[in-house]
Structure formats: structure tokens, C-alpha cells
Design an enzyme around this catalytic site. Structure first.
Site, PDB file in Angstrom:
ATOM      1  N   CYS A  47      -2.720 -12.638   8.246  1.00 51.64           N
ATOM      2  CA  CYS A  47      -3.877 -13.225   7.545  1.00 51.64           C
ATOM      3  C   CYS A  47      -4.135 -14.674   7.943  1.00 51.64           C
ATOM      4  O   CYS A  47      -5.204 -15.213   7.672  1.00 51.64           O
ATOM      5  CB  CYS A  47      -3.674 -13.149   6.036  1.00 51.64           C
ATOM      6  SG  CYS A  47      -3.330 -11.495   5.469  1.00 51.64           S
TER       7      CYS A  47
ATOM      8  N   HIS B 278      -7.891 -18.176   2.211  1.00 51.72           N
ATOM      9  CA  HIS B 278      -7.707 -16.754   2.483  1.00 51.72           C
ATOM     10  C   HIS B 278      -7.917 -15.978   1.186  1.00 51.72           C
ATOM     11  O   HIS B 278      -7.490 -16.408   0.115  1.00 51.72           O
ATOM     12  CB  HIS B 278      -6.297 -16.509   3.040  1.00 51.72           C
ATOM     13  CG  HIS B 278      -5.971 -15.061   3.150  1.00 51.72           C
ATOM     14  ND1 HIS B 278      -6.814 -14.161   3.769  1.00 51.72           N
ATOM     15  CD2 HIS B 278      -4.912 -14.344   2.693  1.00 51.72           C
ATOM     16  CE1 HIS B 278      -6.275 -12.962   3.698  1.00 51.72           C
ATOM     17  NE2 HIS B 278      -5.132 -13.038   3.049  1.00 51.72           N
TER      18      HIS B 278
ATOM     19  N   ASN C  50      -9.151  -8.008   0.572  1.00 45.89           N
ATOM     20  CA  ASN C  50      -8.403  -8.831   1.536  1.00 45.89           C
ATOM     21  C   ASN C  50      -8.625  -8.265   2.951  1.00 45.89           C
ATOM     22  O   ASN C  50      -8.111  -7.198   3.275  1.00 45.89           O
ATOM     23  CB  ASN C  50      -6.916  -8.785   1.144  1.00 45.89           C
ATOM     24  CG  ASN C  50      -6.034  -9.599   2.076  1.00 45.89           C
ATOM     25  OD1 ASN C  50      -6.457 -10.007   3.150  1.00 45.89           O
ATOM     26  ND2 ASN C  50      -4.795  -9.815   1.669  1.00 45.89           N
TER      27      ASN C  50
HETATM   28  O1  UT7 Z   1      -2.759 -11.375   2.448  1.00 46.91           O
HETATM   29  C1  UT7 Z   1      -1.550 -11.798   1.887  1.00 46.91           C
HETATM   30  C2  UT7 Z   1      -0.790 -10.715   1.284  1.00 46.91           C
HETATM   31  N1  UT7 Z   1      -0.988 -10.339  -0.065  1.00 46.91           N
HETATM   32  C3  UT7 Z   1      -1.016 -11.112  -1.155  1.00 46.91           C
HETATM   33  O2  UT7 Z   1      -1.179 -12.295  -1.140  1.00 46.91           O
HETATM   34  C4  UT7 Z   1      -0.813 -10.417  -2.478  1.00 46.91           C
HETATM   35  C5  UT7 Z   1       0.011 -11.250  -3.445  1.00 46.91           C
HETATM   36  N2  UT7 Z   1       0.297 -10.553  -4.694  1.00 46.91           N
HETATM   37  C6  UT7 Z   1      -0.638 -10.166  -5.583  1.00 46.91           C
HETATM   38  O3  UT7 Z   1      -1.815 -10.373  -5.370  1.00 46.91           O
HETATM   39  C7  UT7 Z   1      -0.195  -9.508  -6.879  1.00 46.91           C
HETATM   40  O4  UT7 Z   1       1.197  -9.674  -7.040  1.00 46.91           O
HETATM   41  C8  UT7 Z   1      -0.545  -7.985  -6.923  1.00 46.91           C
HETATM   42  C9  UT7 Z   1      -2.055  -7.804  -7.062  1.00 46.91           C
HETATM   43  C10 UT7 Z   1      -0.056  -7.277  -5.686  1.00 46.91           C
HETATM   44  C11 UT7 Z   1       0.111  -7.341  -8.166  1.00 46.91           C
HETATM   45  O5  UT7 Z   1      -0.303  -8.022  -9.336  1.00 46.91           O
HETATM   46  P1  UT7 Z   1       0.781  -8.458 -10.428  1.00 46.91           P
HETATM   47  O6  UT7 Z   1       0.049  -9.127 -11.514  1.00 46.91           O
HETATM   48  O7  UT7 Z   1       1.848  -9.234  -9.728  1.00 46.91           O
HETATM   49  O8  UT7 Z   1       1.263  -7.059 -10.962  1.00 46.91           O
HETATM   50  P2  UT7 Z   1       2.740  -6.434 -10.979  1.00 46.91           P
HETATM   51  O9  UT7 Z   1       3.170  -6.074  -9.609  1.00 46.91           O
HETATM   52  O10 UT7 Z   1       3.632  -7.315 -11.791  1.00 46.91           O
HETATM   53  O11 UT7 Z   1       2.504  -5.112 -11.806  1.00 46.91           O
HETATM   54  C12 UT7 Z   1       2.174  -5.155 -13.197  1.00 46.91           C
HETATM   55  C13 UT7 Z   1       2.007  -3.739 -13.688  1.00 46.91           C
HETATM   56  C14 UT7 Z   1       3.156  -2.811 -13.272  1.00 46.91           C
HETATM   57  O12 UT7 Z   1       3.375  -1.878 -14.327  1.00 46.91           O
HETATM   58  P3  UT7 Z   1       4.541  -2.118 -15.398  1.00 46.91           P
HETATM   59  O13 UT7 Z   1       5.818  -2.162 -14.582  1.00 46.91           O
HETATM   60  O14 UT7 Z   1       4.252  -3.430 -16.058  1.00 46.91           O
HETATM   61  O15 UT7 Z   1       4.425  -0.939 -16.288  1.00 46.91           O
HETATM   62  C15 UT7 Z   1       2.616  -2.080 -12.064  1.00 46.91           C
HETATM   63  O16 UT7 Z   1       3.204  -0.806 -11.891  1.00 46.91           O
HETATM   64  O17 UT7 Z   1       0.842  -3.168 -13.098  1.00 46.91           O
HETATM   65  C16 UT7 Z   1       1.164  -1.927 -12.444  1.00 46.91           C
HETATM   66  N3  UT7 Z   1       0.265  -1.769 -11.307  1.00 46.91           N
HETATM   67  C17 UT7 Z   1      -0.917  -1.165 -11.417  1.00 46.91           C
HETATM   68  N4  UT7 Z   1      -1.550  -0.596 -12.457  1.00 46.91           N
HETATM   69  C18 UT7 Z   1      -2.775  -0.090 -12.234  1.00 46.91           C
HETATM   70  C19 UT7 Z   1       0.454  -2.178 -10.045  1.00 46.91           C
HETATM   71  N5  UT7 Z   1      -0.615  -1.851  -9.300  1.00 46.91           N
HETATM   72  C20 UT7 Z   1      -1.490  -1.218 -10.126  1.00 46.91           C
HETATM   73  C21 UT7 Z   1      -2.757  -0.655  -9.958  1.00 46.91           C
HETATM   74  N6  UT7 Z   1      -3.363  -0.093 -11.034  1.00 46.91           N
HETATM   75  N7  UT7 Z   1      -3.403  -0.654  -8.781  1.00 46.91           N
END
Ligand code: UT7
Length: 317
Positions: A110, A244, A274
Site C-alpha cells: 500500500c 492511505h 482499500n
Molecule cells: O492497507 C493496510 C492494511 N490493512 C489495514 O490497515 C487494516 C487495519 N485494521 C483494521 O482496519 C481493523 O482492525 C479491522 C477492520 C480489520 C477489524 O476491525 P476491529 O474493530 O479491529 O474488529 P475486531 O477484529 O476486533 O473484531 C471485532 C468483532 C469480532 O467478533 P467478537 O470476537 O467480538 O465476537 C470479529 O469476529 O467483529 C467481528 N468481525 C466481524 N463482524 C461482522 C470481524 N469482521 C467482521 C465482519 N462482519 N466483516
């Protein structure tokens, strides 16, 4: 010496993938995706090749710049991977444009567009080029596990291009790398060798989202502060910051720490998701096209991503 932008172009595939379509494919919802990431839709290649959208972006940038393909001295393509492993995407663009200059791809994920600007600056500074074309493009839809709700909702396909000339508009630039495959990786295919005895991990993107999130905010704040310091500018002197586009919460968190006003911050993650290396030049192209960025404006570009890589620069339009 450094460089200046003569023209910019952008392109995306025609198919728009909404959060509601994704909700029918994996266990997710428009509500989760839009509140946790800011993404509402992204564009995905269906019939277009990556080269097709690169050519749309490159042709627009070339037309605006007035530079003829024969006058280009170098074409750089920041991309994770083009349509083919060989020829490089940059060589295919060179062929399609009818240019005759050297061409190569670089992979800084990225952060690729900022890396390419750094390479371009070195060519201009060394007196090795008068005109250059950068086409940043990625087809992330190829690398996604479409059953993994944690990653398949985040990415889109797209391309952004700039034509550059010698100039003094790039005021400061910084790039970094911190080799790490534990937080964000796409394992390569192990290929066809009958002699290979190692395993064959699936070639899907995997990511530790929360840790990448922290890396992203920290890198953005550090890199932007460093380039501003280098030129003795304050964040208030900047017309626009184009970060980004990975997650609106990353952008807002860094913006708050840096003391950015809302009107300085450029976002497009809602419309494109993204798009990896393409995300900054797509938005740069939009702002130049709409006239929101004018000659003399100071812009900061800031990127982070796989590698892990990061980078930022300050440019006068
Ligand atoms: O280009 C550079 C690379 N990428 C990035 O910069 C991405 C950086 N990270 C992020 O943007 C965020 O960490 C994510 C969008 C990937 C995830 O968001 P988060 O707020 O950190 O969520 P999380 O991973 O802590 O998940 C929270 C909850 C989980 O459920 P439980 O364990 O609380 O029951 C996940 O299983 O949300 C769940 N979850 C979803 N639920 C519905 C994860 N993905 C999804 C989804 N739909 N798509």
C-alpha cells in the site's frame, strides 16, 4: 531539484460491490462494515484486466500533462502483482502507450506510490529523466479469501497515475521498511516444481487487523511529523492530507493526534475500500480534476502497509 506533477488520472472497474451484496456472501452486515471501517462499496474487476484500468488512468494523466509517450524516460508501476508475473505491468503499459523508455514494477504494497515518488525523485535529481509516468495499481480481489469476513470486506481494485517532470515541488519525502510477515502477508504460490518438498500454504491475504491498525496510526503520525519537521512547516500550513485509505477509524485517529482540521483531510475509503497502492493517487486525481487542489497548495501524502512499509511526503501542487 526533485519533481512536479503535470497531470493525474484514475480509474476503477465497472462492477460496484456494495456492503449489502457482501452480507449475502459472508456473515457480515452493512452496519458492521460501515461503522468499523467507513467502507460502503468498492469496485472489483470482473471482465477488465488490471492493465485495462491502468491504461484508463495512464491515458488520462498523459492527456492532461501534454507529454507524449515517446518523451517518457521511465515508467514505474507500484503494484503487488500485475496481470502476469512476466511481463511486468509497467512493460505492458509501455507497450500499450507506444513508449520506448525503461519500465519496472516495485512492490511496497500500500506504500507503493510514495516509494515510487522517492525513486522518481532520485532519477530527476541524478539528471537521468525529464519526464516519468507512475501508474499505481492493485487488484486486491485476486488475493482475498472471499470466505473470510475479516478481510474480504476491506479491499477493492483500482489504479491511479501521475505524469511527472523535473521541478522543485517535492519538498520532503521519507520511506521506511520493517520486515515482518506475521501481521500482514500474502504467501506466494509454491509453483510447479516437482522437486519442492515444503508445504503449499493457500495464497490468501491474512492480517492481524488490530496490530496493523496500531502500526498504521503510529506510522502516519511519525512520518507526517518527520517530513513537516524537515521543511520547518506546521500541520496548519497544509491544504490537504491524503492518507492511505484502509479504515476511516485509522485516518480519524491519526488526524486527531496530528491536530488536523476536517477540511484538511481527504477520504475515499467509503467509495473505493482499500485499493492498496492506488488509494492515494486515485484521490489525488479526483482533487486535481475537481479543482479542489490548486497550484501552490501544499499536500501531504502518507501511506502504510504490507512489508511492513510506510512513507510520507510533502508536495506543492
Ligand atoms: O492497507 C493496510 C492494511 N490493512 C489495514 O490497515 C487494516 C487495519 N485494521 C483494521 O482496519 C481493523 O482492525 C479491522 C477492520 C480489520 C477489524 O476491525 P476491529 O474493530 O479491529 O474488529 P475486531 O477484529 O476486533 O473484531 C471485532 C468483532 C469480532 O467478533 P467478537 O470476537 O467480538 O465476537 C470479529 O469476529 O467483529 C467481528 N468481525 C466481524 N463482524 C461482522 C470481524 N469482521 C467482521 C465482519 N462482519 N466483516
Amino acid at each position: 531539484m526533485s519533481l512536479k506533477i503535470l497531470g493525474a488520472g484514475k480509474a476503477h472497474p465497472s462492477f460496484s460491490l456494495s456492503n449489502s451484496i457482501l452480507s449475502g456472501m459472508v456473515d457480515t452486515s452493512d452496519q458492521w462494515i460501515s461503522t468499523r471501517t467507513g467502507i460502503r462499496r468498492r469496485f472489483i474487476n470482473t471482465t477488465e484486466t488490471l492493465l485495462d484500468i491502468c491504461m484508463a488512468a495512464a491515458t488520462a494523466a498523459m492527456e492532461i500533462s501534454g507529454v507524449k509517450p515517446r518523451d517518457l524516460d521511465l515508467i514505474i508501476c507500484p503494484t503487488i502483482q500485475g496481470d502476469n508475473i512476466i511481463p511486468a505491468l509497467s512493460c505492458e503499459i509501455q507497450r500499450e502507450l507506444g513508449a520506448s523508455c525503461p519500465a519496472f514494477d516495485i512492490n511496497a504494497a500500500c506504500t507503493g506510490f510514495v516509494y515510487a515518488l522517492d525513486v522518481a525523485k532520485s532519477y530527476f535529481d541524478a539528471g537521468r529523466a525529464n519526464y516519468m509516468l507512475i501508474v499505481a495499481a492493485d487488484q486486491m480481489s485476486k488475493f482475498i479469501n472471499w470466505q473470510d469476513r475479516e478481510t474480504c470486506v476491506l479491499f477493492g481494485d483500482g489504479a491511479g497515475a501521475v505524469v511527472l517532470a523535473k521541478g522543485s515541488n517535492l519538498k520532503a519525502i521519507k520511506i521506511t521498511a520493517k520486515g515482518d510477515s506475521s501481521l500482514l502477508a500474502i504467501p506466494g504460490s509454491t509453483g510447479n516444481s516437482p522437486f519442492w518438498q515444503g508445504g503449499s500454504p493457500p495464497s490468501y491475504l491474512h492480517m492481524k487487523g488490530k496490530e496493523v491498525f496500531k502500526f498504521a496510526v503510529n506510522s502516519m503520525c511519525r512520518d507526517i511529523t518527520d517530513v513537516l519537521e524537515e521543511v520547518g512547516m506546521d500541520i496548519g500550513d497544509v491544504a490537504k492530507v491524503i492518507p492511505h485509505q484502509a479504515n476511516i477509524r485509522i485516518i480519524q485517529s491519526a488526524a486527531e493526534k496530528l491536530g488536523l482540521r476536517d477540511d484538511q483531510l481527504v477520504t475515499g475509503v467509503d467509495r473505493y475500500g482499500n485499493t492498496s497502492s492506488a488509494s492515494i493517487p486515485i484521490l489525488l486525481g479526483e482533487l486535481l480534476e475537481s479543482g479542489e487542489l490548486k497550484e501552490g497548495d501544499i499536500v501531504v501524502l502518507s501511506a502504510f502497509g504490507g512489508g511492513l512499509t510506510s512513507g510520507a511526503c510533502i508536495m506543492e501542487i
